[in-house]
Structure formats: structure tokens, C-alpha cells
Design an enzyme around this catalytic site. Sequence first.
Site: not given
Length: 289
Positions: A203, A245
Amino acid sequence: MPSAYNVRSRARERNSILSRPEFMSLNHQPLRGGCGSPESRPGPKRAAQTKHQTTQKSEEPTDGSSNDRRESTKMPEEDCMQLNPSFKGIALNSLLAIDICLSKSMGVCASTSSSWGGCRSMVALLALTGHGITWIIGTIVCLTRSNTLAGQEVLVNLLLALILDIMTVAGVQRLVKRRGPWEMTPGFLDCIAMDVYSFPAAHASRAAMVSKFLLSHLVLAVPLRILLVLWAFLVGMSRVLLGKHHLTDMVCGFALGMFHFSLMETVWLSSNTCQTIISIGTLSWSPFY
């Protein structure tokens, strides 16, 4: 002069003293392999030692059982601490430890029971705006409704940049195979976009590439340009807040997105090439015209 009786009594006394077990080594020299040596004749003390050694030998395990016991007591590889005495290794391990600690502490929306669990749906919606499937579908829809050659040229190159970003990130993730800080199972859309591992952040890479692409090829007002940069940063942070993440994954994702933009600028497709691709995609292309 001493009498013969005194001499004989002293000799008997000396022999009786030397015949004691603690003076046997002084009275006799050890003979190797001799059958008549004192060592070959087991005394009370030596017999006890021999019996003790035999008991120890009988209690010793065989080679096979000792190997099995050693293998069973070995710790798993993931439980063993591998120490690198070099300064580079120590610094790298320290940075990774700090990264993991900060990433776990920033995962405030990792679950509904987290400290910011009530904002999880809003943060997940923000992360969805940077998903690869979302951008590919949106770009194709805009391409079908575009009537200008310049607009179609920008959209075709953007579509190719999105495909390049998805394939590159998926390849790097398959090579590194780094798990997220909270070991979450990837969702359905993440599996479709092949975003199943943590490093690098897909992303963040996509948001950085798209924002830089739009800033370079669209004429936008200053407030919109600021909002576009802020959107890219928030998309990368949303995945950290959701516990998907690490911080280093996000930073490397931003860097990879900028690299994808530079690469697409280098291999930019012309308007004629884009029209050919559109014709092939719509099944209206003919090589004879």
C-alpha cells in the site's frame, strides 16, 4: 654392636610397615603386563575400584541411545540465539528489535480489543483507498470514459505502472517472506493482489507511486497537491496501525514506489502505442490499417 635378635626384629618391623597398602608403591615397581606384579593381584582397595569402574561402564549408554538423547535435548533453531560479534551485525539486530517494538506499539487498531479498536473500520477504509485492486478497477473505468488522447495516454501508463507495482512487490515479498508484527492472516483482497507478506508494504509503495504520478501529469491546485501527499502518507501509516506492516516495511515501500515512478517515466509509452494497446484490449485492433 646390636645383637642378632634386635636386627631381626627391626627387619620384621620394616617389612610389616612396607607391606601396608599405602606403602606398596614404594616397596614394588609397577611391571607392565607382569602376571606376578602387585597390580595384577587385586587387593581390597583395588578390587573396590575395579568394581566401581565396571559399574560405571555398565551404566554408560550406548552410542545410539546417547545420540538420540543428544538430539532430543537440542533446542529448535528458532529458539537458539545467534550472536554476531561484528559491529554491523549488532547494529542491524538492534535496529530490527527497535523496529519490531515500535511497530507493535503502534498497532493500536490491530483488533477490536486494541486501544483504538473503535477506529479500526475507518482506518481499514483508508487503507482500502490504496489497494491495488481498487486502483486498477478505477483506472480501467476512467479509461473507458476518457475521450481525449492525452487522458488515455496518462491512464494507460498509470495502469501499466500499477501492474508493475503489484508484480514487483509480490515478487519481493515472496523472496523475503517477512511476517507482520502481529502475524495476521491476509484478507481476501490481499490474496488477490498477492499482498500476503509484510516486506515491503504494498500500500505504501502504491500510494507513493500514484501520488507522484498524479502530481507530475495532472494540473492540480496547491491544496489538492498537499492533500494528495498527505493521503499517501496516511495510507502507508494505516497499514502500520492495523498491525499489517512494520515501520521499515512502510519506509521501503515508499522508496520502492518512487523507483517505480522513475522507471515508468523512463519507459513512458507514446500516444500511438497507447492507442494500439487500447485497440487490442477492446478487440478492435487490425494490423492491416
